[in-house]
Design a protein around this motif. Structure first.
Motif, mmCIF file in Angstrom:
data_model
loop_
_atom_site.group_PDB
_atom_site.id
_atom_site.type_symbol
_atom_site.label_atom_id
_atom_site.label_comp_id
_atom_site.label_asym_id
_atom_site.label_seq_id
_atom_site.Cartn_x
_atom_site.Cartn_y
_atom_site.Cartn_z
ATOM 1 N N UNK A 1 0.817 -1.217 0.000
ATOM 2 C CA UNK A 1 0.000 0.000 0.000
ATOM 3 C C UNK A 1 0.855 1.273 0.000
ATOM 4 N N UNK A 2 2.144 1.129 -0.164
ATOM 5 C CA UNK A 2 3.021 2.282 -0.035
ATOM 6 C C UNK A 2 2.830 3.273 -1.179
ATOM 7 N N UNK A 3 2.468 4.511 -0.818
ATOM 8 C CA UNK A 3 2.320 5.583 -1.809
ATOM 9 C C UNK A 3 3.523 6.523 -1.760
ATOM 10 N N UNK A 4 4.603 6.039 -1.179
ATOM 11 C CA UNK A 4 5.823 6.841 -1.084
ATOM 12 C C UNK A 4 6.242 7.309 -2.479
ATOM 13 N N UNK A 5 6.342 8.620 -2.657
ATOM 14 C CA UNK A 5 6.635 9.174 -3.972
ATOM 15 C C UNK A 5 8.115 9.460 -4.177
ATOM 16 N N UNK A 6 8.857 9.632 -3.084
ATOM 17 C CA UNK A 6 10.280 9.917 -3.225
ATOM 18 C C UNK A 6 11.028 8.645 -3.620
ATOM 19 N N UNK A 7 12.201 8.842 -4.194
ATOM 20 C CA UNK A 7 12.978 7.694 -4.677
ATOM 21 C C UNK A 7 13.535 6.887 -3.510
ATOM 22 N N UNK A 8 13.470 5.539 -3.556
ATOM 23 C CA UNK A 8 12.718 4.748 -4.535
ATOM 24 C C UNK A 8 11.242 4.710 -4.152
ATOM 25 N N UNK A 9 10.357 4.854 -5.117
ATOM 26 C CA UNK A 9 8.930 4.953 -4.794
ATOM 27 C C UNK A 9 8.363 3.641 -4.257
ATOM 28 N N UNK A 10 7.243 3.753 -3.525
ATOM 29 C CA UNK A 10 6.554 2.573 -3.009
ATOM 30 C C UNK A 10 5.871 1.795 -4.112
ATOM 31 N N UNK A 11 5.465 0.581 -3.778
ATOM 32 C CA UNK A 11 4.835 -0.288 -4.781
ATOM 33 C C UNK A 11 3.574 0.338 -5.354
ATOM 34 N N UNK A 12 2.674 0.794 -4.467
ATOM 35 C CA UNK A 12 1.412 1.369 -4.946
ATOM 36 C C UNK A 12 1.696 2.532 -5.884
ATOM 37 N N UNK A 13 2.560 3.452 -5.482
ATOM 38 C CA UNK A 13 2.889 4.611 -6.309
ATOM 39 C C UNK A 13 3.478 4.170 -7.648
ATOM 40 N N UNK A 14 4.357 3.184 -7.609
ATOM 41 C CA UNK A 14 5.009 2.725 -8.838
ATOM 42 C C UNK A 14 3.999 2.126 -9.806
ATOM 43 N N UNK A 15 3.106 1.273 -9.298
ATOM 44 C CA UNK A 15 2.125 0.638 -10.181
ATOM 45 C C UNK A 15 1.093 1.637 -10.693
ATOM 46 N N UNK A 16 0.672 2.557 -9.814
ATOM 47 C CA UNK A 16 -0.393 3.493 -10.164
ATOM 48 C C UNK A 16 0.111 4.673 -11.001
ATOM 49 N N UNK A 17 1.189 5.309 -10.570
ATOM 50 C CA UNK A 17 1.614 6.572 -11.174
ATOM 51 C C UNK A 17 2.714 6.422 -12.216
#
Length: 241
Positions: free
Chosen positions: A116-132
């Protein structure tokens, strides 16, 4: 090809041959079995074309501001690759080597909830990577022990939680199949599994189930032949071998 999202410039580049991939073991003994079961029934049903790709704990890449990011979903389905399979042995780069994955799945196995990680900073979280970054249309999070299932679809560039139908199954339009949770035993593991159903509600079988269906069919045919032979003998006719 270059695109922009958040503070990232995204490029799609092949993983360098000398790039050292992490050598982490899978988190749970059940993960490979769950992934293999999903792929097997699709293969037997003829749902995986020659240029499609299913992956298990396998690196999917993007380059963000000249830094490589690799996420390895527990299972993914890529409808079409544009290169030979020899070129995607180590990893896969969407846009460069083929389509964006249609589905990515994570099988929850710890309490950190990295799925569920929406971490946007590098390296991004899984959720952010798949979604954005990848913009995968369908993201599924499955917890095998409880059988909890969440399916998110990309709508207006963000994941929206989906509701199941009356049979507690989820329609995936990109592959024209339903996905849901099934209770049973495979490979000596009793428990919850993810299974596919077609538009008519027919379960896509595994190889062991097809073999059992064939065994039952052969047994019914044998019994039918025995009954016919008995009827012929009762009428004074010796059946031919």
């Amino acid at each position: 090809m270059t695109t922009f999202t958040q503070d990232y410039q995204i490029t799609w580049e092949k993983l360098p041959d000398d790039y050292k991939l992490p050598d982490d073991p899978v988190d749970n003994i059940n993960q490979p079995a769950l992934a293999a079961a999903l792929t097997e029934s699709l293969q037997l049903a003829g749902k995986i074309s020659a240029n499609a790709l299913t992956t298990t704990n396998y690196g999917i890449c993007a380059t963000l501001n000249n830094k490589m990011v690799i996420k390895a979903p527990d299972w993914a389905f890529i409808a079409k690759i544009n290169v030979s399979r020899e070129e995607v042995i180590r990893s896969y780069t969407p846009q460069l080597q083929g389509d964006i994955p249609v589905i990515v799945m994570e099988f929850v196995s710890d309490t950190q909830e990295t799925e569920y990680s929406i971490k946007a900073t590098y390296p991004p979280g899984k959720w952010f990577f798949y979604e954005r970054i990848l913009k995968v249309p369908n993201y599924i999070i499955f917890e095998p022990d409880r059988g909890s299932f969440e399916m998110y679809c990309l709508q207006n560039e963000q994941y929206i939680l989906q509701e199941p139908n009356e049979n507690q199954r989820y329609w995936i339009a990109e592959i024209n199949l339903y996905l849901g949770v099934w209770q049973g035993t495979r490979e000596n593991r009793p428990g919850k599994w993810l299974r596919w159903w077609d538009e008519q509600g027919n379960l896509l079988p595994w190889g062991t189930e097809l073999a059992e269906q064939e065994r039952q069919r052969a047994e019914q045919e044998r019994q039918r032949a025995q009954r016919l032979a008995a009827q012929l003998r009762a009428a004074g006719i010796e059946p031919e071998d």
